[in-house]
Write a protein that holds these residues in place. Structure first.
Motif, PDB file in Angstrom:
ATOM      1  N   UNK A  66      73.082 -20.982  49.588  1.00 48.57           N
ATOM      2  CA  UNK A  66      73.583 -22.261  50.109  1.00 48.57           C
ATOM      3  C   UNK A  66      72.833 -23.459  49.537  1.00 48.57           C
ATOM      4  N   UNK A  67      71.599 -23.257  49.056  1.00 49.73           N
ATOM      5  CA  UNK A  67      70.798 -24.370  48.566  1.00 49.73           C
ATOM      6  C   UNK A  67      71.160 -24.770  47.130  1.00 49.73           C
ATOM      7  N   UNK A  68      71.829 -23.904  46.379  1.00 53.38           N
ATOM      8  CA  UNK A  68      72.112 -24.176  44.972  1.00 53.38           C
ATOM      9  C   UNK A  68      73.534 -24.696  44.825  1.00 53.38           C
ATOM     10  N   UNK A  69      73.714 -25.917  44.263  1.00 50.40           N
ATOM     11  CA  UNK A  69      75.075 -26.413  44.059  1.00 50.40           C
ATOM     12  C   UNK A  69      75.774 -25.630  42.949  1.00 50.40           C
ATOM     13  N   UNK A  70      77.069 -25.433  43.092  1.00 52.19           N
ATOM     14  CA  UNK A  70      77.853 -24.686  42.115  1.00 52.19           C
ATOM     15  C   UNK A  70      78.203 -25.589  40.934  1.00 52.19           C
ATOM     16  N   UNK A  71      77.999 -25.090  39.719  1.00 51.01           N
ATOM     17  CA  UNK A  71      78.347 -25.834  38.513  1.00 51.01           C
ATOM     18  C   UNK A  71      79.776 -25.470  38.139  1.00 51.01           C
ATOM     19  N   UNK A  72      80.614 -26.478  37.915  1.00 48.73           N
ATOM     20  CA  UNK A  72      81.999 -26.233  37.513  1.00 48.73           C
ATOM     21  C   UNK A  72      82.086 -26.289  35.997  1.00 48.73           C
ATOM     22  N   UNK A  73      82.864 -25.407  35.422  1.00 49.22           N
ATOM     23  CA  UNK A  73      83.044 -25.357  33.984  1.00 49.22           C
ATOM     24  C   UNK A  73      83.756 -24.071  33.624  1.00 49.22           C
ATOM     25  N   UNK A  74      83.807 -23.758  32.323  1.00 40.25           N
ATOM     26  CA  UNK A  74      84.451 -22.524  31.884  1.00 40.25           C
ATOM     27  C   UNK A  74      83.556 -21.775  30.913  1.00 40.25           C
ATOM     28  N   UNK A  75      83.745 -20.463  30.892  1.00 41.44           N
ATOM     29  CA  UNK A  75      83.024 -19.604  29.956  1.00 41.44           C
ATOM     30  C   UNK A  75      84.040 -18.973  29.014  1.00 41.44           C
ATOM     31  N   UNK A  76      83.804 -19.113  27.717  1.00 44.59           N
ATOM     32  CA  UNK A  76      84.696 -18.595  26.688  1.00 44.59           C
ATOM     33  C   UNK A  76      83.992 -17.445  25.972  1.00 44.59           C
ATOM     34  N   UNK A  77      84.633 -16.280  25.939  1.00 45.47           N
ATOM     35  CA  UNK A  77      84.044 -15.120  25.272  1.00 45.47           C
ATOM     36  C   UNK A  77      84.685 -14.949  23.897  1.00 45.47           C
ATOM     37  N   UNK A  78      83.847 -14.937  22.868  1.00 43.78           N
ATOM     38  CA  UNK A  78      84.284 -14.689  21.502  1.00 43.78           C
ATOM     39  C   UNK A  78      83.557 -13.455  20.989  1.00 43.78           C
ATOM     40  N   UNK A  79      83.865 -13.030  19.783  1.00 41.01           N
ATOM     41  CA  UNK A  79      83.234 -11.856  19.176  1.00 41.01           C
ATOM     42  C   UNK A  79      82.678 -12.211  17.808  1.00 41.01           C
ATOM     43  N   UNK A  80      81.600 -11.541  17.419  1.00 39.57           N
ATOM     44  CA  UNK A  80      81.059 -11.698  16.079  1.00 39.57           C
ATOM     45  C   UNK A  80      81.819 -10.782  15.135  1.00 39.57           C
ATOM     46  N   UNK A  81      81.486 -10.810  13.859  1.00 38.72           N
ATOM     47  CA  UNK A  81      82.130  -9.947  12.883  1.00 38.72           C
ATOM     48  C   UNK A  81      81.861  -8.480  13.208  1.00 38.72           C
ATOM     49  N   UNK A  82      80.709  -8.193  13.802  1.00 38.02           N
ATOM     50  CA  UNK A  82      80.361  -6.831  14.215  1.00 38.02           C
ATOM     51  C   UNK A  82      80.902  -6.503  15.608  1.00 38.02           C
ATOM     52  N   UNK A  83      81.789  -7.350  16.146  1.00 41.08           N
ATOM     53  CA  UNK A  83      82.441  -7.199  17.453  1.00 41.08           C
ATOM     54  C   UNK A  83      81.474  -7.243  18.632  1.00 41.08           C
ATOM     55  N   UNK A  84      80.360  -7.918  18.462  1.00 40.86           N
ATOM     56  CA  UNK A  84      79.439  -8.132  19.582  1.00 40.86           C
ATOM     57  C   UNK A  84      79.886  -9.379  20.347  1.00 40.86           C
ATOM     58  N   UNK A  85      79.852  -9.338  21.674  1.00 43.28           N
ATOM     59  CA  UNK A  85      80.333 -10.493  22.447  1.00 43.28           C
ATOM     60  C   UNK A  85      79.368 -11.676  22.401  1.00 43.28           C
TER      61      UNK A  85
END
Length: 179
Positions: A66-85
């Motif tokens: 309850x003490x920590x305010x929520x940060x609004x935003x988005x997370x985008x997942x991409x991949x490297x050439x070796x398919x690592x996230x």
């Protein structure tokens, strides 16, 4: 690239009527073609977004504090050439703008002008992180930082480290809350 590297020695092992210089040219052409095509696949596929999450969804999966305010935003997942996230969290979606880069739809803005005036007595931050890119282990690889002017209405951005700046998304598939 690996297949071309593995098969090139056979150009020299197999007995043919080709002169040695022609064999070298053939092997060099195969390696160059393979290298260029791998580089193009990496460049074209690098900004492709596989998953988009809101930061609120990510925070909901953790125990609430309850003490920590929520940060609004988005997370985008991409991949490297070796398919690592790679996970890029954009804390303010106003910094995602249309791009002219081929094979990408959005980019992190180089600058931003706000129409708001800072409230009297409020402290305007001089710098803040608007996006950060992490690997699968949670290690921060890079940050996109905005430096604000005195009144907090004009910001100029810069990258630190290896931040993912371009994103290829299909906007017609996004929920209205993210568009």
């Amino acid at each position: 690239m690996g297949l071309a590297t593995a098969l090139c020695p056979f150009f020299f092992i197999i007995d043919t009527s080709l002169p040695f210089a022609a064999r070298i040219a053939l092997a060099s052409t195969a390696m160059a073609t393979s290298g260029v095509s791998t580089a193009l696949v990496g460049w074209c596929g690098h900004p492709y977004v596989t998953t988009i999450r809101t930061v609120a969804d990510i925070n909901d999966s953790k125990p609430e504090e309850n003490d920590v305010p929520r940060i609004e935003g988005i997370q985008l997942e991409t991949r490297t050439l070796a398919l690592r996230p790679r996970f890029t969290t954009v804390f303010d979606s106003a910094f995602l703008v249309e791009t002219k880069r081929p094979f990408a739809k959005w980019e992190l803005a180089e600058s931003l002008v706000l129409q708001r005036l800072s409230e009297v007595g409020s402290e305007v931050p001089t710098e803040e992180t608007v996006a950060e890119t992490m690997n699968a282990q949670g290690r921060v690889l890079g940050r996109w930082i905005v430096s604000w002017n005195e009144d907090g209405t004009k910001g100029v951005c810069r990258g630190e480290g290896k931040v993912q700046r371009f994103f290829n998304v299909h906007e017609e598939l996004l929920p209205l809350s993210i568009r």
